[in-house]
Design a protein around this motif. Structure first.
Motif, mmCIF file in Angstrom:
data_model
loop_
_atom_site.group_PDB
_atom_site.id
_atom_site.type_symbol
_atom_site.label_atom_id
_atom_site.label_comp_id
_atom_site.label_asym_id
_atom_site.label_seq_id
_atom_site.Cartn_x
_atom_site.Cartn_y
_atom_site.Cartn_z
ATOM 1 N N VAL A 128 -22.477 3.140 -16.425
ATOM 2 C CA VAL A 128 -23.930 3.022 -16.280
ATOM 3 C C VAL A 128 -24.358 3.611 -14.946
ATOM 4 O O VAL A 128 -23.844 3.228 -13.886
ATOM 5 C CB VAL A 128 -24.373 1.556 -16.391
ATOM 6 C CG1 VAL A 128 -25.884 1.441 -16.189
ATOM 7 C CG2 VAL A 128 -23.992 0.986 -17.756
ATOM 8 N N VAL A 131 -30.428 1.628 -14.442
ATOM 9 C CA VAL A 131 -31.136 0.775 -15.385
ATOM 10 C C VAL A 131 -32.568 0.596 -14.898
ATOM 11 O O VAL A 131 -32.799 0.303 -13.713
ATOM 12 C CB VAL A 131 -30.465 -0.605 -15.524
ATOM 13 C CG1 VAL A 131 -31.308 -1.514 -16.409
ATOM 14 C CG2 VAL A 131 -29.061 -0.466 -16.081
ATOM 15 N N THR A 133 -36.316 -1.351 -16.013
ATOM 16 C CA THR A 133 -36.945 -2.305 -16.921
ATOM 17 C C THR A 133 -38.445 -2.323 -16.673
ATOM 18 O O THR A 133 -38.901 -2.197 -15.535
ATOM 19 C CB THR A 133 -36.396 -3.726 -16.734
ATOM 20 O OG1 THR A 133 -36.594 -4.134 -15.385
ATOM 21 C CG2 THR A 133 -34.913 -3.784 -17.064
ATOM 22 N N ILE A 155 -28.241 -7.351 -17.107
ATOM 23 C CA ILE A 155 -29.380 -6.763 -16.403
ATOM 24 C C ILE A 155 -30.289 -7.892 -15.949
ATOM 25 O O ILE A 155 -30.640 -8.780 -16.744
ATOM 26 C CB ILE A 155 -30.142 -5.785 -17.320
ATOM 27 C CG1 ILE A 155 -29.191 -4.697 -17.827
ATOM 28 C CG2 ILE A 155 -31.337 -5.186 -16.614
ATOM 29 C CD1 ILE A 155 -29.773 -3.851 -18.929
ATOM 30 N N ILE A 168 -31.633 2.642 -20.060
ATOM 31 C CA ILE A 168 -30.300 2.709 -19.463
ATOM 32 C C ILE A 168 -29.817 4.147 -19.503
ATOM 33 O O ILE A 168 -29.784 4.777 -20.573
ATOM 34 C CB ILE A 168 -29.303 1.802 -20.210
ATOM 35 C CG1 ILE A 168 -29.826 0.362 -20.263
ATOM 36 C CG2 ILE A 168 -27.927 1.851 -19.549
ATOM 37 C CD1 ILE A 168 -28.984 -0.564 -21.118
#
Length: 974
Positions: A128, A131, A133, A155, A168
């Motif tokens: 990853v 990320v 949101t 997360i 992501i």
């Protein structure tokens, strides 16, 4: 007597040693599941407070409780993050050589009580990078803290909310195990594929990789350098990379990007794709695909092209050159090439296996995609219905005029390849119930469940249930399947849904043999094993009792057993007599008039999922009938096969004296039918391998003991069928039995078989090349025998033939035959080539070579065991991952034929450095089966050896003279 004492002492000594050692936003739906009830409705804000989540003690399931009913209703969903639902995924994959970068955009909803907990996804072998949101939309998305531990991405948004958009960005590598997103190989070319079943979506994008996750997913693939790319859905308008969104869980998505040729259109909207350069191998598959496509549309009452809006619109059948795996993705029916491409002249065995595999693969478009399991513990419903439907359309494909003898007897194949195979596997100490007690989430448990016994037991039990529920015109299994496919389309199913679907049809017109479907099926589905019905003579009839069958001691369970029977007084084995006349509980008495010498047989045509044992007097009457050629023919071949299968397994479990079982085997001197020889070969291979190991370890014993048994029973087969086909079109089942018996007889060192192989192998016009006219169904026996008995010239000739062989199936026949060599150095090199980085074999070919080595001889089984101990990691990586590693482990188990090999196997499994990884639990279960087989050795091997030696002697001298003479003649001809 001296030998017996010595063997007893050795067995005791060894025993002591062993003892001490898986866009657009949709309404969130909540499903409340109870028997007979299915309610789906949107959850409003006001309702959100009326349900909460909790965890089982083992932290493996989510329980949702609701106050909308008078009593508490619970149902199980997922384990990765209770209280979390992903409403849709938009996944973008960009290829970069052997690696890829991904971007996944997900709409996530959290329930009111767990909004403060981290958002979680499955993730494996992905890195990853970032990320983001955003609350409700991605407009305000910000970088967010995350962590990865134990393949779980967690997360932690800074702002607490109930609805997020999660973005992501990540990278990954193309899989080398032929699942997930991988690069496949053929000739000097490649293809790109994505197979996410059963729990491999997490290798391609972070997700809730579980079957109950019903969501909407769209895919975009960039930088894909192939001429064709197909997957579940159609491409978006004016796009060559973005596919339309469809509803369904992650594990049901698949994609193939390729430069394969569209070699045929079997019917409208169906394409058959295969390697360039493959010619004249598509005819049989095209005819079958055409038939299956229309038959399954009718059988399911759900037209394929109407499964879901925006599906591809075609069925793309792809012959994969290097991968034998189950595919469940819509519109992509990917199947291993040897199962589907056949030369115009092909072996009956290839047609048999290929037609079944093709029917099962096409049936998975409905059973697996249209309906899928709520949890993997309910996979038995999906697999059972899929295989049941596949055999139905296969049988319909093979039904023709009575004069067409080229067609296969599908009823015989189902009983011998499904029912009897399941009865064998279900008796092992490590067998598991069709429906495990708890939900399954771990990958290794999922593999063990979906790839194991249920592939055989589920359709076998459904066949029996179908016969119980109705007559010839009332198939309530089909009716139930149709009900599920139409009432729960694109939804999950569980066992209760299946039972309700049956009840919705059966209660209004079925038989009254049983009263309640769930109660009846409970012992068959939720426990291992099955019953043995014991038949004892009583004045004026017979007494039936039952006992649970297993090779090791188990607790008693009573089943309701469907009873069918016939007697010698008025024998009726016809298909209309396979429907049960009664159900037996613990004990039942049947009145019937049997005079001296009359027999009674139960389980007509072997359709019931149980075994039958008889008392000594009845066994004697049955054996006398089997030993008389004319009286034997009165008994249906499937019942003769069942007698062989039951007797040998009852004896193996110490429920019947081996003298009775072996007398039934010896009565096969009058036998020519495939079903009976199949039952013989399956069960006597177990004994043959152990007798060979016994005599090889003790040079004082008769090295030809098993050969003597074969020479005793093969007479009628050899006279009426033989090892050389007539130049006429013969029945397909005759061709099938010849290949089966010849392979067994040659492995048993039966000289006329070896002589026939020698006579067939070389081209009469050039004795340095392989004869191209060897009948295809006996090629495995001919090739293997010559490799075992011949020299380096034989192997060189086969390698030359391999270079020009146009069929992958026939190529595989050669490769498996090379494994019959008894040259340790050659076998070691052959095994090393299967895992070489740039080796000459595909992953599936390497796997098949290993299995053939393990099965070829006692000494080669030792080499295979040593190889897997030293090369566990390479085998896992090169053969196709843990699933394939576990497949070869179980092949080894079947070929560990004495205590020496068993000790080495157990030491490996128990060692700290075994490199088994997440296959260790499977290996430990396999070790239990090894120990179970050792118990058989201790209890029976000496007796079986002595009985054979003492009971076939009269024919040995004459047979040996004729065998030797025929071999000399064959050799002189070359």
């Amino acid at each position: 007597m001296v030998r017996r004492i010595r063997k007893w002492t050795l067995a005791l000594f060894l025993s002591i040693i062993i003892i001490n050692v898986f866009v657009e936003s949709l309404p969130i739906s909540r499903k409340i599941l109870t028997p007979g009830l299915d309610v789906t409705f949107p959850v409003t804000t006001a309702e959100a407070a009326n349900f909460k989540t909790d965890l089982d003690e083992d932290n493996s399931t989510e329980i949702i409780e609701t106050e909308n009913t008078a009593e508490e209703i619970k149902y199980v969903t997922r384990n990765v993050r209770p209280g979390q639902e992903v409403r849709n995924y938009a996944v973008e994959i960009s290829l970069n050589g052997k690696s890829f970068s991904g971007r996944a955009v997900m709409s996530v909803r959290l329930d009111i009580d767990s909004r403060g907990d981290p958002i979680a996804f499955h993730l494996e072998n992905l890195e990853v990078q970032k990320v983001l949101t955003g609350v409700f939309t991605d407009v305000n998305a910000v970088e967010t803290e995350f962590s990865v531990k134990d393949s779980i991405l967690k997360i932690s948004p800074s702002q607490v909310a109930s609805t997020y958009v999660v973005i992501i960005e990540y990278t990954g590598q193309l899989s080398n195990n032929l699942f997930g997103l991988y690069e496949g190989h053929y000739d000097d070319n490649t293809y790109l594929a994505m197979n996410l079943h059963p729990a491999n979506a997490r290798r391609v994008f972070p997700c809730v990789d579980e079957p109950s996750e019903a969501t909407t997913i769209s895919f975009t693939f960039n930088n894909v350098q192939y001429d064709h790319m197909v997957m579940n859905s159609m491409l978006e308008d004016n796009s060559q990379t973005q596919f339309k969104a469809l509803q369904g869980p992650p594990h049901l998505w698949g994609m193939v990007a390729h430069n394969l040729n569209n070699i045929y259109y079997p019917t409208q909207n169906v394409l058959l794709n295969a390697r360039p350069g493959v010619f004249n191998q598509e005819a049989q598959a095209s005819i079958a695909i055409n038939h299956y496509f229309h038959a399954l549309n009718d059988w399911t009452n759900k037209p394929y092209l109407e499964i879901i809006l925006n599906q591809d619109g075609r069925m793309n059948v792809v012959a994969l050159p290097d991968s034998d795996r189950d595919w469940y993705a819509l519109s992509t029916v990917c199947i291993w090439e040897p199962y589907i491409l056949m030369e115009l002249t092909h072996s009956v065995k290839q047609r048999h296996v290929g037609l079944v595999k093709l029917a099962e693969a096409m049936a998975r478009q409905w059973f697996g995609y249209v309906i899928h399991p709520e949890n993997w513990r309910h996979q038995w419903v999906i697999t059972g219905l899929g295989t049941y439907a596949a055999y139905d359309v296969f049988k319909d494909f093979q039904d023709g005029s009575d004069t067409d003898n080229t067609l296969l007897d599908v009823n015989t194949l189902f009983v011998t390849e499904v029912v009897q195979e399941s009865l064998l596997r279900d008796a092992y100490v490590n067998s598991q119930p069709l429906e495990p007690a708890k939900n399954i989430f771990n990958k290794e448990d999922i593999r063990d469940n979906i790839n194991g016994l249920l592939k055989y037991k589920a359709p076998a039990v459904l066949r029996m249930l179908r016969l119980i529920l109705g007559g010839a015109d009332d198939d309530f299994i089909k009716k139930a399947a149709r009900a599920l496919l139409n009432s729960r389309a694109l939804q999950t199913v569980n066992s209760l849904n299946f039972y309700d679907a049956i009840n919705s049809e059966w209660l209004f017109g079925g038989s009254n043999l049983i009263q309640d479907i769930p109660d009846y099926l409970e012992p068959w589905v939720q426990t291992t094993g099955y019953p043995t019905v014991h038949v004892g003579l009583r004045q004026g009839g017979v007494l039936l009792t039952q006992e649970r069958f297993s090779f090791s001691p188990v607790d008693q369970i009573n089943y309701l057993v469907p009873i069918t029977y016939t007697t010698s007084v008025n024998p009726k084995f016809e298909s209309d007599n396979i429907y049960p006349v009664m159900m037996m509980d613990a004990t039942t008495t049947l009145n019937m008039a049997l005079d001296d010498g009359d027999w009674v047989l139960f389980n007509i045509q072997g359709q019931g999922y149980y075994r039958v044992n008889y008392d000594a007097d009845l066994w004697e009457r049955i054996i006398e009938a089997l030993e008389d050629p004319d009286r034997r023919e009165v008994i249906h071949p499937l019942n003769r096969a069942t007698l062989v299968d039951d007797a040998l397994n009852l004896a193996r479990a110490s429920k019947l004296d081996y003298e009775i079982a072996l007398r039934i085997v010896f009565s096969m001197e009058h036998e020519t039918e495939y079903a009976v020889w199949k039952a013989f070969a399956r069960n006597m291979n177990f004994i043959r391998k152990r007798l060979v190991a016994l005599v090889e370890e003790d040079g004082d014993l008769d090295q030809e003991v098993y050969t003597r048994l074969v020479s005793k029973i093969i007479g009628t087969f050899e006279n009426e069928i033989g090892f050389t086909p007539d130049n006429v079109i013969e029945p397909a089942m005759v061709t099938l039995v010849r290949g089966l018996v010849m392979d067994h007889a040659c492995r048993a060192n039966y000289d006329p078989c070896i002589a026939a192989a020698v006579d067939w192998f070389y081209d009469p016009n050039d004795n340095s090349v392989v004869n191209p006219n060897i009948p295809r169904d006996i090629r495995p026996a001919v090739y293997c025998t010559m490799v075992r008995e011949g020299d380096g010239d034989v192997i060189s000739a086969l390698y030359d033939r391999l270079e020009i062989e146009p069929s992958l199936y026939e190529r595989l026949v050669i490769l498996e035959s090379l494994a019959c060599s008894q040259d340790d150095s050659f076998i070691k090199t052959l095994l090393e080539e299967t895992i070489a980085l740039n080796g000459p074999y595909t992953a599936e070919e390497g796997l098949r070579i290993f299995k053939a080595v393990a099965e070829s001889s006692y000494q080669n089984a030792r080499l295979a065991l040593n190889f897997i101990i030293l090369r566990t990691n390479e085998i896992r990586r090169r053969y196709g991952g843990p699933e394939k590693l576990e497949e070869v482990i179980y092949t080894l188990v079947d070929n560990i034929a004495n205590a020496n090999l068993a000790t080495d196997f157990s030491n490996w499994v128990e060692s700290r450095n075994n490199n088994l990884g997440d296959s260790e639990n499977v290996a430990e279960k396999a070790a239990l089966q090894v120990k179970e087989n050792l118990n058989w050795d201790s209890a029976h091997i000496d007796y079986v050896y002595d009985w054979i030696v003492e009971n076939d002697a009269p024919t040995l001298f004459v047979s040996a003279f004729l065998l030797t003479l025929s071999l000399i003649v064959a050799v002189l001809n070359h």
